[in-house]
Design a protein around this motif. Sequence first.
Motif, short mmCIF file in Angstrom:
data_model
loop_
_atom_site.label_atom_id
_atom_site.label_comp_id
_atom_site.label_asym_id
_atom_site.label_seq_id
_atom_site.Cartn_x
_atom_site.Cartn_y
_atom_site.Cartn_z
N HIS A 83 -34.90 25.29 -36.74
CA HIS A 83 -34.00 26.07 -37.58
C HIS A 83 -32.85 25.18 -38.01
CE1 HIS A 83 -31.91 29.52 -39.22
NE2 HIS A 83 -32.93 30.28 -38.88
N GLY A 84 -32.38 25.38 -39.25
CA GLY A 84 -31.42 24.45 -39.83
C GLY A 84 -30.04 24.46 -39.23
N SER A 85 -29.63 25.56 -38.60
CA SER A 85 -28.27 25.62 -38.05
C SER A 85 -28.24 26.49 -36.81
CB SER A 85 -27.29 26.17 -39.10
OG SER A 85 -27.49 27.55 -39.29
N TRP A 86 -27.25 26.21 -35.96
CA TRP A 86 -27.07 26.98 -34.73
C TRP A 86 -26.71 28.42 -35.06
CZ3 TRP A 86 -28.00 26.99 -29.75
CH2 TRP A 86 -27.22 27.73 -28.87
N TRP A 97 -29.07 32.51 -34.63
CA TRP A 97 -28.66 33.78 -34.03
C TRP A 97 -28.50 34.90 -35.08
CZ3 TRP A 97 -29.12 33.95 -29.01
CH2 TRP A 97 -29.03 32.75 -28.28
N GLU A 98 -29.05 34.66 -36.26
CA GLU A 98 -28.88 35.60 -37.37
C GLU A 98 -29.33 37.02 -37.02
OE1 GLU A 98 -30.99 35.25 -41.48
OE2 GLU A 98 -29.30 33.87 -41.48
N VAL A 99 -30.52 37.14 -36.44
CA VAL A 99 -31.07 38.47 -36.14
C VAL A 99 -30.18 39.23 -35.16
CG1 VAL A 99 -33.02 39.73 -35.16
CG2 VAL A 99 -33.42 37.77 -36.65
N TYR A 102 -38.29 25.84 -40.52
CA TYR A 102 -39.51 26.60 -40.76
C TYR A 102 -39.85 27.42 -39.52
CZ TYR A 102 -41.82 22.98 -37.97
OH TYR A 102 -42.18 22.11 -36.96
N GLY A 103 -40.78 28.36 -39.70
CA GLY A 103 -41.19 29.23 -38.61
C GLY A 103 -42.68 29.47 -38.64
N CYS A 104 -43.07 30.66 -39.16
CA CYS A 104 -44.49 31.05 -39.11
C CYS A 104 -45.35 30.29 -40.11
CB CYS A 104 -44.61 32.55 -39.38
SG CYS A 104 -44.14 33.03 -41.07
N GLN A 134 -37.82 32.07 -42.17
CA GLN A 134 -36.99 30.98 -41.66
C GLN A 134 -36.95 29.78 -42.59
OE1 GLN A 134 -36.65 29.97 -37.53
NE2 GLN A 134 -37.95 31.67 -36.91
N CYS A 135 -37.96 29.64 -43.47
CA CYS A 135 -37.95 28.51 -44.41
C CYS A 135 -37.33 28.90 -45.75
CB CYS A 135 -39.35 27.96 -44.62
SG CYS A 135 -40.48 29.11 -45.42
#
Length: 356
Positions: A19-22, A26-28, A306-308, A315-316
Motif C-alpha cells: 500500500h502506498g502510504s501508512w 488504515w483507510e477502512v 496494489y491488492g487483489c 487498493q490500486c
Amino acid sequence: MSSTLRLLLDKFTDRIFHHGSWKGYWEVLMQQFKPAWRDGYFRARIVTVKNLSTDMLEVVLKPERAWPTHAAGQHIALTIEVNGRLTTRVFTIASGAGTHQRDKQIRLVTKVKAQGALTPYLHACVPNQWVNISAPMGEFIWPQTEKPLLMIAGGSGITPFIAMLDDAINNTQVNQKSVHLLYFAKPNEHVLIDELSAFQKRCESFSYSILTKQKDGDLEAHLSYFANAQWLVCGPNAMYEQARRCAELINAPVSSEHFAALPVVSSTSLTESETFSLVHNGQSLTIDNQQSLLSQLQQAEQPVTYGCGMGICHQCQCVKKRGVVRDTRTGELSDSAEQLIQLCVSQAVTDVEIQL
C-alpha cells in the motif's frame, strides 16, 4: 509526525502491505469514525441538491475545515461512490471565495448527461452525505489587467464567471473596469440569469447578453466590438476555437477554460497492439494496450500500491490526469478528463498521465 518518520512508515507499508502510504492502509478503519475519509482527499458534506432546469443541477457542499479556500474560477474533483465504484469528475466552483469564507459552503452547477458516469447519480445524493473533493485547481481566475474584460460563456461554462463576479463585485473590482458577458446556450437552457441581473443592478460597469446561436448567430459576429478587451472564454472546444481565431486576427489577449473533447479511438486500436506513453510522478514509461497498467508498472519495477488485482479492493486506485483507458471488465472507455481509475483493470487507449 516528522516528514522523515512519515517517509519511513510509507516505505514500510509499501514493502509489507503493498500500500502506498501508512495513513492509506488504515483507510477502512478510519471510515468507521469519519465517513468517506480517504488519504490524500478532503471530505465535504452535501447541503442541498436541486434542479435549476431540466438538465442543470445545483449541488451545495460544505467542505471540512482543512479544505483550502479556492480562488474564483478554479475547479475541484468531486468523488462519489456509484454502484460500488468510486467515480470522479471535475467541476468548476460556481461561487466566490468570499461566499465560502462567510457561509463555509461552495456551490457546483453542472449539466446532467444522461449517459454520464457521475452526473446522473447526483440526484441521489442526500443532505449530510459525505463525499470527497480535491484541493482547488486551475489558473482560470480574474486577470490582473487594466483592460476591460469580455467574458464568453457557453452552456455550463457560465460557472467560473458567476464565481468571479461574485467576488469581484463584492470587492468592487468590477467598478474599476468595464466587464461584459456574452452567454450562449440553447433556447431556454440559460441558468443563473437572476444572479446576473442582480450583479448588473449592483454594478453599472457590468453588463451581459443572453444569446442563442439560432437567434443571434455565431460567436464571431459579436467579438469585433471588444478588440481592446482581455477575453476570457469558458465553454465547448468549438466555441474556444472561434474565439481564438478571432483573437489572433485582432491581436486580443485571450485566456480560456474549455471542455476537452473525447479523442477518437478506432475499433482496431482495441485489438491490435499499439504502444503509448504513460507519465506518472514526473517519469515516462512506454506501455502497450494489451496489458493492464498495473502489470506494466510492476514489470518496470515502479513502486505501486496494489491488492487483489481483480478490481475488487480498490487498493490500486489512482488519479488519471489525462488520456483514455479501457475497463477490461466491461470494455467501457473512460473520457479524457481527470478521474479515478483502478490500475489492475485499466488498459491504455491513448497516451496517459496518472498520479500515483
